[in-house]
Design a protein around this motif. Structure first.
Motif, mmCIF file in Angstrom:
data_model
loop_
_atom_site.group_PDB
_atom_site.id
_atom_site.type_symbol
_atom_site.label_atom_id
_atom_site.label_comp_id
_atom_site.label_asym_id
_atom_site.label_seq_id
_atom_site.Cartn_x
_atom_site.Cartn_y
_atom_site.Cartn_z
ATOM 1 N N ASN A 16 0.803 -1.223 0.000
ATOM 2 C CA ASN A 16 0.000 0.000 0.000
ATOM 3 C C ASN A 16 0.839 1.278 0.000
ATOM 4 O O ASN A 16 0.356 2.327 -0.421
ATOM 5 C CB ASN A 16 -0.996 0.012 1.154
ATOM 6 N N THR A 17 2.091 1.218 0.443
ATOM 7 C CA THR A 17 2.913 2.421 0.315
ATOM 8 C C THR A 17 3.720 2.423 -0.979
ATOM 9 O O THR A 17 4.354 3.414 -1.306
ATOM 10 C CB THR A 17 3.864 2.579 1.526
ATOM 11 N N GLN A 18 3.671 1.314 -1.715
ATOM 12 C CA GLN A 18 4.229 1.288 -3.071
ATOM 13 C C GLN A 18 3.211 1.821 -4.081
ATOM 14 O O GLN A 18 3.581 2.401 -5.100
ATOM 15 C CB GLN A 18 4.585 -0.144 -3.491
ATOM 16 N N ALA A 19 1.940 1.603 -3.795
ATOM 17 C CA ALA A 19 0.889 1.890 -4.774
ATOM 18 C C ALA A 19 0.943 3.317 -5.332
ATOM 19 O O ALA A 19 0.818 3.495 -6.547
ATOM 20 C CB ALA A 19 -0.484 1.598 -4.161
ATOM 21 N N PRO A 20 1.116 4.361 -4.484
ATOM 22 C CA PRO A 20 1.132 5.718 -5.052
ATOM 23 C C PRO A 20 2.204 5.929 -6.122
ATOM 24 O O PRO A 20 1.996 6.698 -7.067
ATOM 25 C CB PRO A 20 1.394 6.604 -3.822
ATOM 26 N N LEU A 21 3.325 5.259 -5.966
ATOM 27 C CA LEU A 21 4.392 5.371 -6.964
ATOM 28 C C LEU A 21 3.909 4.914 -8.332
ATOM 29 O O LEU A 21 4.092 5.595 -9.345
ATOM 30 C CB LEU A 21 5.594 4.540 -6.537
ATOM 31 N N PHE A 22 3.256 3.745 -8.370
ATOM 32 C CA PHE A 22 2.828 3.189 -9.650
ATOM 33 C C PHE A 22 1.574 3.895 -10.178
ATOM 34 O O PHE A 22 1.381 3.991 -11.388
ATOM 35 C CB PHE A 22 2.620 1.682 -9.511
ATOM 36 N N VAL A 23 0.741 4.386 -9.274
ATOM 37 C CA VAL A 23 -0.398 5.207 -9.695
ATOM 38 C C VAL A 23 0.112 6.468 -10.384
ATOM 39 O O VAL A 23 -0.344 6.853 -11.466
ATOM 40 C CB VAL A 23 -1.277 5.582 -8.488
ATOM 41 N N ASP A 24 1.084 7.114 -9.770
ATOM 42 C CA ASP A 24 1.610 8.379 -10.273
ATOM 43 C C ASP A 24 2.339 8.211 -11.605
ATOM 44 O O ASP A 24 2.418 9.146 -12.396
ATOM 45 C CB ASP A 24 2.555 8.984 -9.227
ATOM 46 N N SER A 25 2.865 7.024 -11.847
ATOM 47 C CA SER A 25 3.675 6.800 -13.054
ATOM 48 C C SER A 25 2.862 6.331 -14.252
ATOM 49 O O SER A 25 3.427 5.987 -15.285
ATOM 50 C CB SER A 25 4.761 5.765 -12.750
ATOM 51 N N ASN A 26 1.517 6.291 -14.107
ATOM 52 C CA ASN A 26 0.635 5.864 -15.206
ATOM 53 C C ASN A 26 0.852 4.414 -15.606
ATOM 54 O O ASN A 26 0.607 4.036 -16.757
ATOM 55 C CB ASN A 26 0.821 6.763 -16.440
ATOM 56 N N ALA A 27 1.308 3.601 -14.656
ATOM 57 C CA ALA A 27 1.558 2.192 -14.945
ATOM 58 C C ALA A 27 0.323 1.328 -14.763
ATOM 59 O O ALA A 27 0.340 0.149 -15.120
ATOM 60 C CB ALA A 27 2.672 1.669 -14.041
ATOM 61 N N LEU A 28 -0.771 1.907 -14.216
ATOM 62 C CA LEU A 28 -1.950 1.120 -13.866
ATOM 63 C C LEU A 28 -3.177 1.602 -14.622
ATOM 64 O O LEU A 28 -3.322 2.795 -14.910
ATOM 65 C CB LEU A 28 -2.201 1.207 -12.355
ATOM 66 N N ALA A 29 -4.079 0.675 -14.904
ATOM 67 C CA ALA A 29 -5.313 1.007 -15.616
ATOM 68 C C ALA A 29 -6.279 1.754 -14.699
ATOM 69 O O ALA A 29 -6.327 1.514 -13.489
ATOM 70 C CB ALA A 29 -5.978 -0.270 -16.129
#
Length: 446
Positions: free
Chosen positions: A115-128
């Protein structure tokens, strides 16, 4: 997280993430999607030669194999010709692996994120973007604190999966000998109970009413939040440390008051050095504040004491006026932006986030993603019930931004401030230094 079903650092909590990593993921994902013709929600292909295969990555210890097998069976029954390639990943090195895989032409369709990794990947447009599918994914019942880590600008890119949080673990027999008939609910009651324990076990020079290391900073957060403070605030996109606010300083004062009254643990170590559950198992400690998995460590034949199993009780972390808020460690689930099977992946997520399978997950001893399932899902698991009550009563998370990970990486300024306070530095000075460091670190990482 600490790498087990309930171990957190916190499912990504102590991972070092720098701005260069965020930029790198964004660039790689953008290039990958351009080459691949961008994401598609057409279930006719999976990026594997047109075959109908859904690739799912979950982390080790997160869900029992039997549960995932059930979900995969249900999925394939309703999706003719499809198969599920289920892969268990290790926490060590997962961030770099996700960075590479999510940016590739054939990424896993579904991934688990700390859950503290998630913002990184959300911010990087890596997720749908799953915003339009939130209702189908039981979104009205999601655990708020965990859901927030997968959101950005009002949109949802990662769903909750499960959570875990700290509780007080204690020896029932020691409480009985000290005449403590009910778990304390406030800090004053907590200290009073500890004083009774110290009196009852005064002949044991090694005795500690509470094993509380000087750098147990997730516990500090509970008392900072309970007093109305926080670690940082977002002002127009700029994050500023706020541990020097009067409310946060009161949290430091409460921590120091409890530590000085009840603990002999090292002032310059956290709960993992030495592992506090192992210290607890030696028989000279009445209480510690930890995660439910630590009960298993304390009672394990290797390094613990199996005889403690029937002597352990739990209660919520006391705050100034009642149970304190807790840090929600846990995991999120997401669909890769480059997945060619978004619709099929969403259908798989529907199963995992259904009442049926979230109940089964809860029976494994974690707080489920859903808040509508009631207490009976935990059976006779007292620790799970207490943990769930704490999560729903006041579960919170650290700042939801990729920049926060840089604060936890390397020398954590919060830990340094805690040790300084316990060694005599005034709270105002120590908290100001920590806040300044947080501001500077998050600024550089943004």
């Amino acid at each position: 997280m600490d790498h087990s079903p309930y171990r957190t650092t916190e499912r990504g909590g102590d991972v070092g993430v720098r701005r260069t990593l965020t930029v790198g993921i964004a660039a790689l994902v953008t290039a990958s999607l351009a080459l691949a013709g961008c994401s598609s929600s057409d279930d006719s292909g999976s990026g594997d030669g047109g075959s109908k295969k859904l690739t799912v990555w979950l982390m080790t210890g997160s869900a029992p194999d039997t549960l995932v097998d059930e979900i995969n069976t249900d999925f394939t029954k309703s999706h003719s010709g499809w198969t599920v390639d289920y892969q268990v990943q290790q926490w060590d090195g997962i961030q770099d692996k996700l960075k590479t895989s999510l940016a590739g032409n054939n990424p896993p369709d579904i991934v688990e994120l700390g859950n503290t990794q998630a913002p990184l990947f959300v911010d990087s447009n890596a997720l749908a973007d799953l915003s339009g599918k939130k209702n189908d994914l039981n979104g009205g019942n999601w655990l708020d604190g965990l859901a927030a880590t997968g959101e950005k600008d009002g949109k949802t890119y990662a769903t909750p999966f499960y959570a875990a949080n700290r509780i007080v673990v204690y020896r029932k027999s020691m409480f009985a000998k000290a005449g403590i008939t009910a778990p304390p609910k406030t800090i004053d009651e907590f200290i009073a109970a500890g004083q009774k324990l110290k009196t009852s076990y005064a002949s044991d020079k090694q005795f500690q009413a509470l094993y509380l290391p000087g750098q147990s900073w997730y516990t500090l957060l509970s008392w900072v939040w309970a007093n109305g403070g926080d670690v940082a605030k977002d002002e127009g996109g700029k994050w500023t440390g706020t541990l020097d606010s009067p409310e946060a300083q009161k949290g430091f004062e409460d921590y120091a008051k409890v530590y000085k009254a009840l603990s002999k643990a090292p002032v310059d170590q956290d709960e993992a050095n030495p592992q506090q559950s192992t210290v607890f198992a030696k028989g000279h400690v009445a209480m510690f504040i930890g995660l439910p998995w630590e009960i298993g460590t304390a009672t394990a034949p290797d390094g613990g004491d199996p005889k403690l199993k029937d002597d352990i009780g739990t209660f919520e972390i006391p705050g100034p006026t009642g149970p304190a808020p807790v840090f929600l460690g846990g995991s999120n689930l997401a669909v890769a932006a480059g997945s060619k099977n978004v619709d099929a992946a969403t259908d798989w997520l529907k199963l995992m986030l259904s009442d049926k399978y979230q109940k089964e997950l809860a029976a494994n001893g974690v707080v489920p993603a859903l808040t509508n399932l009631g207490d009976t899902i935990y059976g006779d698991n007292e620790a799970a019930k207490v943990m769930a009550a704490a999560a729903t009563n006041g579960g919170k998370v650290t700042p939801v931004t990729p920049a926060w990970a840089a604060v936890e990486a390397g020398t954590n300024p919060i830990k340094n401030a805690m040790t300084k306070v316990l060694r005599g530095t005034d709270v105002a000075t120590a908290s100001k230094e920590a806040s300044t460091s947080i501001t500077e670190t998050m600024g550089k990482a943004s």
